[in-house]
Write a protein that holds these residues in place. Structure first.
Motif, PDB file in Angstrom:
ATOM      1  N   ILE A 151       0.859  -1.181   0.000  1.00  0.00           N
ATOM      2  CA  ILE A 151       0.000   0.000   0.000  1.00  0.00           C
ATOM      3  C   ILE A 151       0.899   1.237   0.000  1.00  0.00           C
ATOM      4  CG2 ILE A 151      -1.840   1.236   1.200  1.00  0.00           C
ATOM      5  CD1 ILE A 151      -2.782  -1.480   0.229  1.00  0.00           C
ATOM      6  N   LEU A 153       0.547   4.516   0.496  1.00  0.00           N
ATOM      7  CA  LEU A 153       0.391   5.714   1.329  1.00  0.00           C
ATOM      8  C   LEU A 153       1.239   5.734   2.599  1.00  0.00           C
ATOM      9  CD1 LEU A 153      -1.176   8.374   1.693  1.00  0.00           C
ATOM     10  CD2 LEU A 153      -2.871   7.101   3.001  1.00  0.00           C
TER      11      LEU A 153
ATOM     12  N   ILE B 218      -7.843  14.121   1.039  1.00  0.00           N
ATOM     13  CA  ILE B 218      -8.812  13.096   1.427  1.00  0.00           C
ATOM     14  C   ILE B 218      -8.898  12.028   0.342  1.00  0.00           C
ATOM     15  CG2 ILE B 218     -11.305  12.708   1.703  1.00  0.00           C
ATOM     16  CD1 ILE B 218     -11.233  15.483   3.251  1.00  0.00           C
ATOM     17  N   ASP B 219      -9.010  12.474  -0.902  1.00  0.00           N
ATOM     18  CA  ASP B 219      -9.103  11.501  -1.989  1.00  0.00           C
ATOM     19  C   ASP B 219      -7.830  10.664  -2.099  1.00  0.00           C
ATOM     20  OD1 ASP B 219     -11.684  11.984  -2.632  1.00  0.00           O
ATOM     21  OD2 ASP B 219     -11.314  13.039  -4.507  1.00  0.00           O
ATOM     22  N   ALA B 220      -6.665  11.324  -2.014  1.00  0.00           N
ATOM     23  CA  ALA B 220      -5.403  10.583  -2.139  1.00  0.00           C
ATOM     24  C   ALA B 220      -5.226   9.610  -0.971  1.00  0.00           C
ATOM     25  CB  ALA B 220      -4.221  11.546  -2.195  1.00  0.00           C
ATOM     26  N   SER B 221      -5.696  10.011   0.211  1.00  0.00           N
ATOM     27  CA  SER B 221      -5.511   9.132   1.378  1.00  0.00           C
ATOM     28  C   SER B 221      -6.280   7.827   1.206  1.00  0.00           C
ATOM     29  CB  SER B 221      -5.941   9.843   2.666  1.00  0.00           C
ATOM     30  OG  SER B 221      -7.344   9.787   2.841  1.00  0.00           O
ATOM     31  N   ILE B 222      -7.339   7.854   0.418  1.00  0.00           N
ATOM     32  CA  ILE B 222      -8.104   6.630   0.161  1.00  0.00           C
ATOM     33  C   ILE B 222      -7.542   5.858  -1.042  1.00  0.00           C
ATOM     34  CG2 ILE B 222     -10.388   5.709  -0.467  1.00  0.00           C
ATOM     35  CD1 ILE B 222     -10.197   6.621   2.438  1.00  0.00           C
ATOM     36  N   GLU B 224      -4.620   5.879  -2.416  1.00  0.00           N
ATOM     37  CA  GLU B 224      -3.267   5.368  -2.217  1.00  0.00           C
ATOM     38  C   GLU B 224      -3.174   4.513  -0.961  1.00  0.00           C
ATOM     39  OE1 GLU B 224      -0.870   5.949  -4.522  1.00  0.00           O
ATOM     40  OE2 GLU B 224      -2.539   6.881  -5.588  1.00  0.00           O
ATOM     41  N   GLY B 225      -4.269   4.454  -0.219  1.00  0.00           N
ATOM     42  CA  GLY B 225      -4.254   3.738   1.052  1.00  0.00           C
ATOM     43  C   GLY B 225      -5.346   2.675   1.122  1.00  0.00           C
TER      44      GLY B 225
END
Lengths: 320, 320
Positions: A151, A153, B218-222, B224-225
């Protein structure tokens, strides 16, 4: 000793070698680093090598960095030996505040001056963890997601006593090491992604507690539903597309009232003009010039790729 | 007229042809059905045909059912004509309770007796929507996810006055029509997946409102995560794997205390023995005999497939 730039790092220490620490070890080995690791558990080395061995075929398939080898892992008998020559330290101890505090102070005492030390904490603010270290200025949070070798992030944030330079060094180092980084400019418990998934997790626990859904229903509702979109496009832009050609503004006009509905136990903030504008303009920034039609096409391509890649094409989804 | 079995259905009516209704039209056409559609907007037909045309290349790539054709779409000038010969009706009107109530009553009056009528509502309980229909027994919720032609999930649930047979007929029909179905045995506002994503959405709105994270963060945290995992494995089994070889029980022992932490604005339920046991045994059911090591391997394979399919292999994630 001259401090290395993020690009010059060759030797990384991982302290704590459970699921997360071991995952970091696998990641750094695959990216070609020398890794020293320490964990107080008596069977830690065997467990760690098992974890790395289990991950290695996947990492090989993903493409190892030049020179990457499991032989470059050294498990040391003491914490001090693990970090003595480290150019970066990743701490992944159990999630107990006192333990983290003491450990970070010990790491700070044993690690060459100036070398950045990052904690994998899932949610403690660094300000609360750096209280007893002699040099708190180099202590940062570098929060990964399980498994850290897959993952991308990492959320990076400093504490009150962290130097800005340590935060930006860590962010750059993680990028060089193949991660996808979000650097936060303030401390929020749980950072970003954990706050979001914690909200979802708590709602899921409420549903199980009330007999409203089974564990299996909850998992299927995500993997067959929103989860397919979230691998491709985040929740904000995804919701913007529910507004059709009108995007997020139309979506908020249309679904704004459902913020008052009892669709989760979490109370919504007031959708006032300021929040409305922040969300709409934030979506414009995130869309980065892409039209709604282009975003729809991108989402569709991505979801189809994901469906194909996970063997779910041809109509009916296979039970997983 | 004899009622068709779910397998015998050839003609489906879609009432309301916006983003969701139009997505349903595209899905049913791609699966080889004759589709009649009605929407009161003056430009509805042009918009609908644009939506279907935009989706068609993707649907062709996914594999059309034998005989599937855009020519099998008829847009009718009245609601009554749309449903007059329908063997199944999917209602996708705007999310307003009074409007849904009136529309379902009109649909009930115009649709051949016994034919099941499903509402795409995002969260209204059918009990609240079926109050004015002459025959509420055939009214069910069939809640899809955007876009309905790509995301497999449909949540099916009846209201207080819905016959059990209508719920099971609808569930079976959706399966035959290529969807992945969760049938709920009770009404919960927001059903399952919307409650979960609504909790996440509200937490995200709070973060934007407080300046804690941008829409893009917020979008990247989801994506990429956690989003990468959720396309492959739901949040419950995913969290079980954070417990290492000890699975969900170890995870709850380890992270249970974080339920008290302010990681989201959503208060957690009390993690008492009963909930603990329900979650652990629910995970065992969901794991369906797979060991933790097997689940880890499955998740890893899936995440790698998703990373590869979405062009994110080779270390650093590409900005999306």
């Amino acid at each position: 000793m001259t401090l290395p730039t993020p690009e010059e790092v060759r030797r990384v220490a991982c302290v704590g070698a459970g699921v997360i620490g071991g995952g970091w070890v696998a990641h750094f080995l695959a990216r070609g680093y020398d890794v020293t690791a320490w964990d107080p558990a008596p069977d830690a080395e065997a467990k760690l090598r098992r974890l790395v061995d289990a991950a290695w075929p996947a990492l090989t398939q993903l493409g190892l960095a030049e020179g990457a080898s499991r032989d470059r892992l050294t498990v040391t008998p003491t914490l001090e030996l693990a970090v003595a020559e480290a150019q970066f330290v990743q701490e992944s101890a159990p999630e107990k505040l006192d333990l983290k505090r003491d450990l970070l102070a010990r790491l700070d005492a044993a690690t060459p001056a100036g070398v950045v030390i990052a904690s994998s904490t899932s949610g403690y603010p660094m300000t609360d963890m750096q209280t007893t270290a002699a040099d708190p200025s180099r202590l940062v949070v570098g929060h990964p997601f399980n498994p850290p070798y897959l993952i991308p992030l990492v959320e990076v944030v400093g504490g009150e006593h962290t130097e800005e330079a340590a935060v930006s060094w860590a962010s750059r180092f993680y990028e060089v090491a193949g991660k996808s980084v979000i650097t936060m400019d303030r401390e929020v418990p749980g950072f970003i992604a954990n706050r979001l998934q914690e909200a979802l997790w708590r709602e899921a626990l409420h549903m199980v507690a009330n007999g409203e859904a089974t564990v299996r229903d909850i998992d299927a509702s995500i993997t067959e539903g929103p989860g397919l979109r979230w691998a491709v496009m985040g929740p904000m832009l995804t919701f913007a597309l529910a507004g059709g050609e009108g995007g997020m503004a139309h979506m908020l006009d249309h679904f704004g009232p459902s913020l008052k509905a009892p669709w989760t136990r979490l109370e919504a903030p007031e959708l006032d003009r300021e929040l409305y504008d922040a969300v709409v303009s934030g979506c414009d920034v995130a869309a980065d010039g892409r039209t709604i039609a282009e975003l729809v096409a991108e989402r569709d391509r991505g979801v189809i790729d994901v469906l194909r890649a996970t063997g779910r094409l041809g109509g009916k989804a296979e039970p997983r």
